[in-house]
Design a protein around this motif. Structure first.
Motif, PDB file in Angstrom:
ATOM      1  N   GLY A  77       8.794  -3.951  -3.327  1.00 47.51           N
ATOM      2  CA  GLY A  77       8.098  -2.162  -2.214  1.00 47.51           C
ATOM      3  C   GLY A  77       7.249  -1.820  -3.296  1.00 47.51           C
ATOM      4  O   GLY A  77       6.445  -0.996  -1.789  1.00 47.51           O
ATOM      5  N   ASP A 117       1.681  -4.289  -2.778  1.00 45.30           N
ATOM      6  CA  ASP A 117       1.555  -5.716  -1.907  1.00 45.30           C
ATOM      7  C   ASP A 117       0.515  -6.620  -2.977  1.00 45.30           C
ATOM      8  O   ASP A 117       0.671  -8.236  -1.623  1.00 45.30           O
ATOM      9  N   ARG A 118       0.717  -6.772  -3.946  1.00 43.32           N
ATOM     10  CA  ARG A 118       0.224  -7.854  -4.556  1.00 43.32           C
ATOM     11  C   ARG A 118       0.889  -7.913  -6.031  1.00 43.32           C
ATOM     12  O   ARG A 118       0.941  -7.208  -6.374  1.00 43.32           O
ATOM     13  N   ALA A 139       5.819  -5.720  -6.419  1.00 39.89           N
ATOM     14  CA  ALA A 139       5.391  -6.690  -5.502  1.00 39.89           C
ATOM     15  C   ALA A 139       7.686  -6.174  -4.192  1.00 39.89           C
ATOM     16  O   ALA A 139       7.204  -5.760  -3.143  1.00 39.89           O
ATOM     17  N   LYS A 186       0.069 -12.254  -3.004  1.00 43.62           N
ATOM     18  CA  LYS A 186       0.711 -10.672  -2.198  1.00 43.62           C
ATOM     19  C   LYS A 186       2.102 -11.356  -1.568  1.00 43.62           C
ATOM     20  O   LYS A 186       2.140 -12.048  -1.214  1.00 43.62           O
ATOM     21  N   ALA A 207      -7.539 -10.259  -2.565  1.00 46.20           N
ATOM     22  CA  ALA A 207      -6.815  -8.717  -3.281  1.00 46.20           C
ATOM     23  C   ALA A 207      -8.166  -8.102  -3.598  1.00 46.20           C
ATOM     24  O   ALA A 207      -7.474  -8.737  -4.895  1.00 46.20           O
ATOM     25  N   ASP A 237       4.741  -9.966   1.757  1.00 47.70           N
ATOM     26  CA  ASP A 237       4.442  -9.284   2.950  1.00 47.70           C
ATOM     27  C   ASP A 237       6.210  -8.878   2.920  1.00 47.70           C
ATOM     28  O   ASP A 237       6.572  -9.807   2.836  1.00 47.70           O
ATOM     29  N   HIS A 238       6.467  -7.415   2.658  1.00 44.46           N
ATOM     30  CA  HIS A 238       7.373  -6.428   2.637  1.00 44.46           C
ATOM     31  C   HIS A 238       8.430  -6.460   3.840  1.00 44.46           C
ATOM     32  O   HIS A 238       9.295  -7.023   3.536  1.00 44.46           O
ATOM     33  N   ASP A 239       7.357  -6.454   5.146  1.00 47.34           N
ATOM     34  CA  ASP A 239       8.256  -6.646   6.299  1.00 47.34           C
ATOM     35  C   ASP A 239       9.497  -8.852   5.991  1.00 47.34           C
ATOM     36  O   ASP A 239      10.674  -8.690   6.450  1.00 47.34           O
TER      37      ASP A 239
END
Length: 292
Positions: free
Chosen positions: A255, A258-259, A252, A226, A285, A228-230
């Motif tokens: 963006g 999410d996985r 992923a 997974k 997920a 974390d785009h941030d």
């Protein structure tokens, strides 16, 4: 632990994975040594009766084994036997525990965490890097693996022999050391030559029929890498570390997902360990789409 270029970065998942791989590689050797066998199939005991390996808590191989009295069969090996014999034996029920396990986790976790060839080829990666040998990253597309797996099943049905089991490199070193057997050993030698001079991970990524089988069922696994785009800075170090195919991380990192949804991901954790911002992690997920 091993990288083709630059310095090796050791991460928690990589260390844990190598420990599991070594343990699994040794697991089926222990019963034989416990029964008094030595190397090359020789026996070190005297005239007193001793337990045979089959009477011990664990015995067998990655294709067929028994643990605490429970029979376990490799699903792909079992499929080859089924099509070769043109019949379904009741023993094939022992495929279910292994199949269910990998379906629930993710099919190619076998390749990442269990298969000894993967561990061996990481050493080859390191050697190639030390020698400065440059090879192609993806000389053969990864979709070829499922095709090879299907071809193995067809050929097994035609010749009435489980084809891949005759040449499988999985467990080849164990068999050679313990029994003096060359079954699969020459395949392993050929793989090493190909890996050193032609393509990076071409066997595991593109040619292994066992990997192709697990890739096919891997899209429904509950565990995924997974993101974390941030936190992600799009440095692409995860793609450089990927043992499967760097392209499975494209969506992923861009963006768009999410996985890592691809069934080809073997949850090796190298991308997680190499991320400088801890943007990646392995977690639950539920699949929303299926992708090889």
């Amino acid at each position: 632990m091993f990288m083709a270029k630059g310095k090796a970065k050791v991460g928690g998942l990589t260390v844990a994975r190598h420990v599991v791989q070594v343990v699994m590689a040794c697991l089926f050797c222990v019963p034989l040594f416990a029964a008094g066998w030595t190397v090359l199939g020789r026996y070190a005991g005297g005239d007193d009766a001793v337990a045979t390996p089959s009477e011990l808590p664990v015995w067998g191989s990655l294709s067929s084994s028994q643990i605490l009295g429970i029979d376990l069969l490799d699903p792909f090996a079992a499929l080859q036997v089924i099509v070769a014999s043109k019949s379904v034996a009741s023993a094939m029920l022992w495929v279910l525990p292994i199949l269910i396990l990998y379906v629930l986790i993710r099919g190619r976790v076998f390749c990442g965490w269990v298969c000894p060839v993967n561990l061996f080829l990481e050493v080859v990666d390191w050697i190639r890097g030390r020698l400065g040998i440059k090879v192609s990253e993806m000389p053969v597309p990864r979709w070829v693996k499922p095709v090879v797996a299907a071809a193995v099943l067809v050929l097994s049905a035609i010749v009435s022999v489980p084809i891949f089991e005759m040449v499988s490199p999985v467990g080849a070193l164990n068999r050679a050391i313990l029994f003096g057997s060359t079954l699969g050993l020459w395949t392993l030698v050929a793989i090493v030559i190909v890996e050193l001079f032609w393509g990076h991970r071409v066997w595991c990524r593109s040619l292994c029929p066992l990997g192709g089988f697990y890739q096919t069922i891997g899209a429904v696994g509950l565990l995924s890498v997974k993101i974390d785009h941030d936190a992600c800075i799009s440095c692409n170090l995860c793609k450089k570390a990927c043992l499967c195919d760097p392209s499975i991380l494209d969506a992923a990192v861009a963006g768009e997902a999410d996985r890592v949804a691809s069934g080809d991901c073997m949850l090796c954790g190298k991308c997680v360990d190499h991320c400088p911002k801890d943007a990646l992690k392995i977690g639950v997920a539920v699949p929303k789409d299926l992708s090889l």
